[in-house]
Design an enzyme around this catalytic site. Structure first.
Site, PDB file in Angstrom:
ATOM      1  N   LYS A   1       0.816  -1.222   0.000  1.00  0.00           N
ATOM      2  CA  LYS A   1       0.000   0.000   0.000  1.00  0.00           C
ATOM      3  C   LYS A   1       0.845   1.265   0.000  1.00  0.00           C
ATOM      4  CE  LYS A   1      -4.354  -1.886   1.459  1.00  0.00           C
ATOM      5  NZ  LYS A   1      -5.399  -2.029   2.464  1.00  0.00           N
TER       6      LYS A   1
ATOM      7  N   ARG B   1      -3.199  -9.964   5.552  1.00  0.00           N
ATOM      8  CA  ARG B   1      -3.587 -10.097   4.141  1.00  0.00           C
ATOM      9  C   ARG B   1      -2.449  -9.593   3.255  1.00  0.00           C
ATOM     10  NH1 ARG B   1      -5.885  -6.783   0.362  1.00  0.00           N
ATOM     11  NH2 ARG B   1      -7.393  -7.705  -1.067  1.00  0.00           N
TER      12      ARG B   1
HETATM   13  C1  7PM Z   1      -5.823  -1.600  -5.800  1.00  0.00           C
HETATM   14  C2  7PM Z   1      -5.401  -0.891  -4.686  1.00  0.00           C
HETATM   15  C3  7PM Z   1      -6.520  -2.754  -5.654  1.00  0.00           C
HETATM   16  C4  7PM Z   1      -5.689  -1.341  -3.422  1.00  0.00           C
HETATM   17  C5  7PM Z   1      -6.805  -3.212  -4.406  1.00  0.00           C
HETATM   18  C6  7PM Z   1      -6.406  -2.503  -3.296  1.00  0.00           C
HETATM   19  C7  7PM Z   1      -8.070  -4.552   2.019  1.00  0.00           C
HETATM   20  C8  7PM Z   1      -9.097  -5.401   1.624  1.00  0.00           C
HETATM   21  C9  7PM Z   1      -8.250  -4.431  -0.122  1.00  0.00           C
HETATM   22  C10 7PM Z   1      -7.771  -4.439   3.415  1.00  0.00           C
HETATM   23  C11 7PM Z   1      -9.533  -6.024   3.791  1.00  0.00           C
HETATM   24  C12 7PM Z   1      -5.351  -3.832  -1.632  1.00  0.00           C
HETATM   25  C13 7PM Z   1      -6.597  -3.006  -1.906  1.00  0.00           C
HETATM   26  N1  7PM Z   1      -7.533  -3.966   0.909  1.00  0.00           N
HETATM   27  N2  7PM Z   1      -9.823  -6.125   2.486  1.00  0.00           N
HETATM   28  N3  7PM Z   1      -9.192  -5.293   0.282  1.00  0.00           N
HETATM   29  N4  7PM Z   1      -8.536  -5.194   4.244  1.00  0.00           N
HETATM   30  N5  7PM Z   1     -10.241  -6.735   4.683  1.00  0.00           N
HETATM   31  O1  7PM Z   1      -4.302  -3.166  -1.409  1.00  0.00           O
HETATM   32  O2  7PM Z   1      -6.886  -3.691   3.867  1.00  0.00           O
HETATM   33  O3  7PM Z   1      -5.340  -5.042  -1.739  1.00  0.00           O
HETATM   34  S1  7PM Z   1      -8.062  -3.972  -1.769  1.00  0.00           S
END
Ligand code: 7PM
Length: 298
Positions: free
Chosen positions: A222, A256
């Site tokens: 991130k 995650r």
């Molecule tokens: C692009 C940028 C695609 C960021 C996807 C994302 C989380 C999540 C995501 C989290 C939970 C990523 C995000 N982030 N579900 N889904 N917690 N529970 O970085 O922090 O994967 S999507």
């Protein structure tokens, strides 16, 4: 022993679990739901399991700040075939969605965990999960993915996120979702500035204490890690592993991540060499056992 009731599985929380991210978004050649994107996602998922993933999180909608929303039918066409392809793998399957219609289709396809960045605020979502045997992850966000990073504002980010998660936990309990099925997540990067993310991360141990439910933490690749290291998204693997170790040390139960192999190794090192701070590590310290206290894959 603390556990998470998760569809077909009962997951023991005596060590941090690694949730591997499986994105099912179309590339430039194929549309979601066609053979290529399903096969590619399933192949990637199998690699993550070989690398030691405890849970697979399958998502068909990018929730990146500013991303366009995916229509319900399209998201179902992306996610359900992948769930079906992975059903026989004997690994808990999670669906990353905020749409109740997608949750319903995923539950029918046998998903074990509903990972909802909208914390089951969608119409009928609480009831859907309550009527299933699935676990749920309730995440905090401020605003909508399209606009959330424009000007996030909090008087006290830690208090506000903690109070929100407590309220959603209580809503889930009131709907009939058992406490042992609930994960809570502060939602790093979802309507938060760099300073907000840092304050939340430093407060993880206190939030864990206060909320009394297991925490899921997602910081892999991130932008907060980009701000710390100055590196682009493709070069944040080490920073992501470091953050995973710190989250686990603070007591987070599920991490995650994209890079499963590196995270699994780092968490093994933490468990063996880490200073006792969470329950399992304290027990090992108190026993003062010489030699290995843990099996190689435990
Ligand atoms: C692009 C940028 C695609 C960021 C996807 C994302 C989380 C999540 C995501 C989290 C939970 C990523 C995000 N982030 N579900 N889904 N917690 N529970 O970085 O922090 O994967 S999507």
């Amino acid at each position: 022993m603390q556990k998470l009731l998760c569809g077909r599985f009962e997951l023991l929380l005596h060590r941090p679990l690694v949730m591997g991210i499986v994105n099912v978004t179309p590339d430039s050649f194929s549309d979601g739901g066609c053979f290529d994107s399903t096969a590619a996602a399933a192949a990637h998922a199998r690699k993550l399991v070989e690398a030691g993933a405890d849970i697979l999180d399958i998502g068909g909608e990018s929730t990146r700040p500013g991303a366009a929303t995916v229509p319900v039918e399209e998201e179902i066409r992306r996610v359900v075939p992948v769930l079906q392809a992975l059903q026989s793998m004997n690994v808990p399957l999670s669906v990353d969605t905020r749409k109740p219609e997608v949750m319903r289709a995923a539950l029918e396809a046998g998903v074990d965990l509903v990972n909802d960045i909208a914390a089951l605020e969608g119409v009928g979502a609480l009831e859907l999960v309550a009527q299933s045997g699935a676990a749920v992850c309730l995440m905090h966000k401020q605003g909508d993915p399209r606009s959330m990073q424009s000007a996030p504002e909090y008087a006290d980010v830690v208090a506000e996120v903690t109070n929100y998660l407590a309220a959603r936990r209580d809503a889930a309990l009131a709907a009939g979702i058992a406490r042992e099925r609930i994960l809570l997540d502060p939602g790093f990067g979802f309507g938060k500035t760099f300073e907000h993310n840092v304050a939340l991360f430093r407060a993880l141990a206190a939030m864990r204490q206060e909320l009394g439910c297991p925490l899921l933490v997602g910081v892999s690749r991130k932008s907060m890690l980009g701000q710390i290291t100055g590196k682009p998204v493709g070069e944040r693997a080490s920073a992501s592993v470091a953050a995973a170790v710190l989250a686990a040390q603070a007591g987070a139960e599920v991490i995650r991540v994209h890079d499963v192999a590196g995270t699994v190794d780092a968490l093994k090192v933490l468990r063996t060499l880490g200073v006792a701070c969470c329950e399992a590590l304290r027990d090992n310290a108190r026993l003062s056992v010489k030699g290995p206290v843990l099996g190689p894959n435990d």
